[in-house]
Design a protein around this motif. Structure first.
Motif, PDB file in Angstrom:
ATOM      1  N   VAL A   2       0.942  -1.142   0.043  1.00  0.00           N
ATOM      2  CA  VAL A   2      -0.046  -0.074  -0.052  1.00  0.00           C
ATOM      3  C   VAL A   2       0.692   1.339  -0.174  1.00  0.00           C
ATOM      4  O   VAL A   2       0.669   2.189  -0.781  1.00  0.00           O
ATOM      5  CB  VAL A   2      -1.134  -0.017   1.342  1.00  0.00           C
ATOM      6  CG1 VAL A   2      -1.317   1.514   1.389  1.00  0.00           C
ATOM      7  CG2 VAL A   2      -2.091  -1.148   1.052  1.00  0.00           C
ATOM      8  N   GLU A   3       1.998   1.166   0.838  1.00  0.00           N
ATOM      9  CA  GLU A   3       2.892   2.216   0.953  1.00  0.00           C
ATOM     10  C   GLU A   3       3.849   2.570  -0.348  1.00  0.00           C
ATOM     11  O   GLU A   3       4.637   3.313  -0.345  1.00  0.00           O
ATOM     12  CB  GLU A   3       3.668   2.231   2.071  1.00  0.00           C
ATOM     13  CG  GLU A   3       2.799   2.138   3.431  1.00  0.00           C
ATOM     14  CD  GLU A   3       2.394   3.487   3.798  1.00  0.00           C
ATOM     15  OE1 GLU A   3       2.571   4.706   2.738  1.00  0.00           O
ATOM     16  OE2 GLU A   3       1.614   3.794   4.932  1.00  0.00           O
ATOM     17  N   GLY A   4       3.697   1.641  -1.170  1.00  0.00           N
ATOM     18  CA  GLY A   4       4.592   1.916  -2.478  1.00  0.00           C
ATOM     19  C   GLY A   4       5.696   0.518  -2.676  1.00  0.00           C
ATOM     20  O   GLY A   4       6.491   0.595  -3.581  1.00  0.00           O
ATOM     21  N   GLY A   5       5.675  -0.279  -1.715  1.00  0.00           N
ATOM     22  CA  GLY A   5       7.064  -1.195  -1.726  1.00  0.00           C
ATOM     23  C   GLY A   5       6.641  -2.408  -2.714  1.00  0.00           C
ATOM     24  O   GLY A   5       5.546  -2.783  -2.992  1.00  0.00           O
ATOM     25  N   GLU A   6       7.902  -3.000  -3.103  1.00  0.00           N
ATOM     26  CA  GLU A   6       7.917  -4.090  -3.941  1.00  0.00           C
ATOM     27  C   GLU A   6       8.941  -4.925  -3.218  1.00  0.00           C
ATOM     28  O   GLU A   6       9.696  -4.624  -2.736  1.00  0.00           O
ATOM     29  CB  GLU A   6       8.371  -3.938  -5.326  1.00  0.00           C
ATOM     30  CG  GLU A   6       7.344  -3.103  -6.135  1.00  0.00           C
ATOM     31  CD  GLU A   6       7.705  -2.922  -7.537  1.00  0.00           C
ATOM     32  OE1 GLU A   6       8.502  -3.841  -7.856  1.00  0.00           O
ATOM     33  OE2 GLU A   6       6.866  -2.270  -8.116  1.00  0.00           O
ATOM     34  N   PHE A   7       8.657  -6.366  -3.269  1.00  0.00           N
ATOM     35  CA  PHE A   7       9.313  -7.451  -2.521  1.00  0.00           C
ATOM     36  C   PHE A   7      10.612  -7.741  -3.002  1.00  0.00           C
ATOM     37  O   PHE A   7      11.785  -7.781  -2.306  1.00  0.00           O
ATOM     38  CB  PHE A   7       8.596  -8.733  -2.289  1.00  0.00           C
ATOM     39  CG  PHE A   7       7.107  -8.633  -1.746  1.00  0.00           C
ATOM     40  CD1 PHE A   7       7.267  -8.374  -0.094  1.00  0.00           C
ATOM     41  CD2 PHE A   7       5.915  -8.875  -2.100  1.00  0.00           C
ATOM     42  CE1 PHE A   7       6.101  -8.397   0.634  1.00  0.00           C
ATOM     43  CE2 PHE A   7       4.867  -8.675  -1.237  1.00  0.00           C
ATOM     44  CZ  PHE A   7       5.061  -8.392  -0.059  1.00  0.00           C
ATOM     45  N   PHE A   8      10.556  -7.623  -4.440  1.00  0.00           N
ATOM     46  CA  PHE A   8      12.102  -8.268  -4.950  1.00  0.00           C
ATOM     47  C   PHE A   8      12.264  -7.229  -6.328  1.00  0.00           C
ATOM     48  O   PHE A   8      11.199  -6.620  -6.959  1.00  0.00           O
ATOM     49  CB  PHE A   8      11.979  -9.696  -5.748  1.00  0.00           C
ATOM     50  CG  PHE A   8      11.696 -10.621  -4.648  1.00  0.00           C
ATOM     51  CD1 PHE A   8      12.809 -11.095  -4.039  1.00  0.00           C
ATOM     52  CD2 PHE A   8      10.561 -11.025  -4.092  1.00  0.00           C
ATOM     53  CE1 PHE A   8      12.566 -12.070  -2.903  1.00  0.00           C
ATOM     54  CE2 PHE A   8      10.288 -11.841  -3.156  1.00  0.00           C
ATOM     55  CZ  PHE A   8      11.524 -12.519  -2.698  1.00  0.00           C
ATOM     56  N   ASP A   9      13.406  -6.996  -6.593  1.00  0.00           N
ATOM     57  CA  ASP A   9      13.672  -6.556  -8.257  1.00  0.00           C
ATOM     58  C   ASP A   9      13.425  -7.696  -9.090  1.00  0.00           C
ATOM     59  O   ASP A   9      13.965  -8.710  -8.977  1.00  0.00           O
ATOM     60  CB  ASP A   9      15.275  -6.240  -8.149  1.00  0.00           C
ATOM     61  CG  ASP A   9      15.553  -5.532  -9.487  1.00  0.00           C
ATOM     62  OD1 ASP A   9      15.267  -6.162 -10.469  1.00  0.00           O
ATOM     63  OD2 ASP A   9      16.476  -4.475  -9.539  1.00  0.00           O
ATOM     64  N   PRO A  10      12.478  -7.352 -10.059  1.00  0.00           N
ATOM     65  CA  PRO A  10      12.070  -8.372 -10.982  1.00  0.00           C
ATOM     66  C   PRO A  10      13.080  -8.965 -11.944  1.00  0.00           C
ATOM     67  O   PRO A  10      13.061 -10.153 -12.359  1.00  0.00           O
ATOM     68  CB  PRO A  10      11.139  -7.777 -11.647  1.00  0.00           C
ATOM     69  CG  PRO A  10      11.106  -6.462 -11.659  1.00  0.00           C
ATOM     70  CD  PRO A  10      11.903  -6.093 -10.172  1.00  0.00           C
ATOM     71  N   GLU A  11      14.053  -8.020 -12.051  1.00  0.00           N
ATOM     72  CA  GLU A  11      15.382  -8.615 -13.090  1.00  0.00           C
ATOM     73  C   GLU A  11      16.346  -9.328 -12.208  1.00  0.00           C
ATOM     74  O   GLU A  11      16.723 -10.246 -12.864  1.00  0.00           O
ATOM     75  CB  GLU A  11      15.807  -7.414 -13.506  1.00  0.00           C
ATOM     76  CG  GLU A  11      14.921  -6.414 -14.576  1.00  0.00           C
ATOM     77  CD  GLU A  11      14.377  -7.181 -15.559  1.00  0.00           C
ATOM     78  OE1 GLU A  11      14.989  -7.994 -16.212  1.00  0.00           O
ATOM     79  OE2 GLU A  11      13.220  -7.140 -15.856  1.00  0.00           O
ATOM     80  N   THR A  12      16.600  -9.034 -11.040  1.00  0.00           N
ATOM     81  CA  THR A  12      17.662  -9.738 -10.190  1.00  0.00           C
ATOM     82  C   THR A  12      17.345 -10.631  -9.223  1.00  0.00           C
ATOM     83  O   THR A  12      18.032 -11.519  -8.672  1.00  0.00           O
ATOM     84  CB  THR A  12      18.614  -8.840  -9.748  1.00  0.00           C
ATOM     85  OG1 THR A  12      18.019  -7.973  -8.666  1.00  0.00           O
ATOM     86  CG2 THR A  12      19.323  -7.587 -10.669  1.00  0.00           C
TER      87      THR A  12
END
Length: 484
Positions: A238-248
């Motif tokens: 909700v605050e804008g976070g993503e769990f992983f870098d989708p490339e690495t």
């Protein structure tokens, strides 16, 4: 477990009605999915299906309701095997690897489905759906469940069967009190209403605590790590976070967003009851029913049980008297994208010796005709998951503001966020649980999250970056992985 005469009578009426539906088809009418399943399943009369279910209240449905009804309709017996939620995945995998054929029907937690499917433990269901004409009724399952909890890549492995979603509950009498409304507006400059942001949640919680504590606190939350990890997963996104870098596939949970969320969760405990850090479902539920807190976030059963639905049912005699039955308000949590938080899909074990019979049973249970009855069972934990469930006039008449409750669940079924789903998801979730334990113990948020990210990176390397990247990409591509 025995039930009161009133409940037995109610179930008898429902069962009789379902039986009439199932057998009262004329040649001029198109058969429903339930009717198709019943007719096709009769050829397997005398078979026994072993059904794996979460221990507790959940099995009361197949034991006392759908199981006996199905046997009466088809001659197929249902043998329910119970296991704690945290053991269902392990037991499913152990049975598959042993080739034991121990289970026919499986309850699968949706974020564990990729792991089970890629391992080969789940039977692909596309051909069964086509063979038994179920595609049409699958389309009437609410989008968030249908589009996110049924397939791995392009293959159907489960029928979404439980509308689990975290709902915001609040005391309408406190929020609508004219004195509170005026004082809050003067202090904060906006109307006292269900918070749409976490900043508002904190301000409202502090305002109520300042006025009413210790008789009542502004909020009380799921803080025991096993429950709180779902709140963190939701709020982080909700605050804008993503769990992983989708490339690495490098973990990014230790970003500024993660630290902000951890710091905010810690600060909120200050306006909650002492000891809230140890609260799980029962503690928060009991406090809300007792009137000790004005706001909480939890699963759908809280909303109906707190309203008094199911009172007098022997299976629910552990629930204390509610003091808030006519005072409950329902809303989506701050941000408007609630965590779906567990849930279940019905699946068929790939090593079952009774695959067609098993599939027909889950199609019948999951169907429009039968599922509307199951989600209204007061003692069961299956929550509404079809459009027809939310719109049911019967369900909407169950208590005074049941319509508001169902409208809120429907809204959550449009915007809800999926639990993180990976290979060995349980290990990643265990990392979050350990991180929350450290947060309550007083460790620094940045240090905790840096350690969590390193732990996740090590786990990803061990599993295989490319394998994990494939599964994460499939999950992240789903409509409700991240807020739109």
């Amino acid at each position: 477990m025995k039930h009161s005469n009133r409940i037995r009578g109610a179930l008898g009426c429902v069962a009789a009605g379902a039986l009439a539906v199932a057998v009262g088809v004329t040649s001029a009418q198109a058969q429903s999915a339930a009717e198709v399943a019943v007719e096709a399943a009769k050829q397997y009369s005398g078979t026994t299906l072993n059904v794996l279910y979460e221990a507790g209240l959940q099995p009361l449905d197949p034991k006392n309701f759908t199981g006996p009804m199905w046997e009466e309709l088809t001659g197929i017996k249902i043998n329910v095997i119970e296991a704690p939620l945290d053991e269902i995945f392990t037991k499913t995998m152990q049975a598959y690897r042993a080739g034991s054929g121990a289970y026919d029907v499986l309850n699968v937690v949706p974020n564990q489905m990729p792991d089970l499917a890629l391992a080969g433990a789940l039977e692909p269901l596309n051909s069964y759906v086509e063979k038994y004409g179920y595609a049409g009724e699958l389309e009437t399952i609410a989008p968030v469940y249908r589009d996110n909890q049924m397939k791995v890549e392009d293959t159907i492995y489960g029928l979404p069967d439980d509308g689990d979603v975290l709902v915001f509950y609040y005391r309408r009498d406190i929020f609508e009190d004219p004195e509170n409304m005026a004082a809050f507006k003067e202090q904060y400059g906006y109307d006292l209403a269900p918070p749409t942001t976490w900043e508002q949640f904190s301000e409202i919680g502090q305002f109520i605590t300042d006025k009413y504590a210790p008789e009542m606190y502004g909020a009380g939350m799921l803080r025991q790590p096993g429950n709180a990890q779902y709140l963190f997963q939701e709020r982080f996104r909700v605050e804008g976070g993503e769990f992983f870098d989708p490339e690495t596939m490098q973990a990014t949970v230790n970003s500024d967003v993660g630290v902000k969320v951890f710091e905010a969760m810690l600060a909120e405990n200050e306006f909650m009851p002492p000891g809230v850090e140890q609260w799980g479902f029962i503690e928060a539920f009991n406090a809300f029913l007792a009137g000790d807190i004005a706001m909480t976030i939890s699963w759908p059963p809280v909303g109906r049980w707190a309203a008094g639905y199911g009172k007098g049912t022997e299976a629910l005699n552990w629930i204390p008297e509610t003091t808030v039955a006519d005072k409950i308000g329902y809303a989506l949590p701050p941000g408007g994208t609630p965590e779906l938080a567990v849930g279940f899909s019905l699946a068929v074990a790939s090593d079952s010796q009774n695959k067609d019979a098993a599939y027909l049973f889950i199609q019948w249970m999951n169907s429009e005709d039968i599922s509307i009855q199951r989600v209204q069972l007061p003692f069961a934990l299956r929550d509404p998951f079809r459009t027809s469930h939310f719109e049911s006039e019967e369900y909407r008449s169950r208590w005074s503001n049941a319509g508001d409750y169902l409208d809120t669940l429907k809204a959550g079924a449009e915007t809800g966020l999926l639990d993180l789903s990976l290979i060995q998801t349980d290990r990643y979730e265990e990392g979050i649980r350990q991180a929350i334990s450290r947060l309550w113990a007083g460790d620094e948020p940045q240090v905790i999250l840096d350690d969590l990210a390193a732990q996740w990176d090590e786990l990803t390397e061990r599993i295989g970056v490319e394998d994990q990247k494939r599964v994460y990409a499939d999950w992240a591509s789903k409509p409700n992985a991240y807020p739109n």
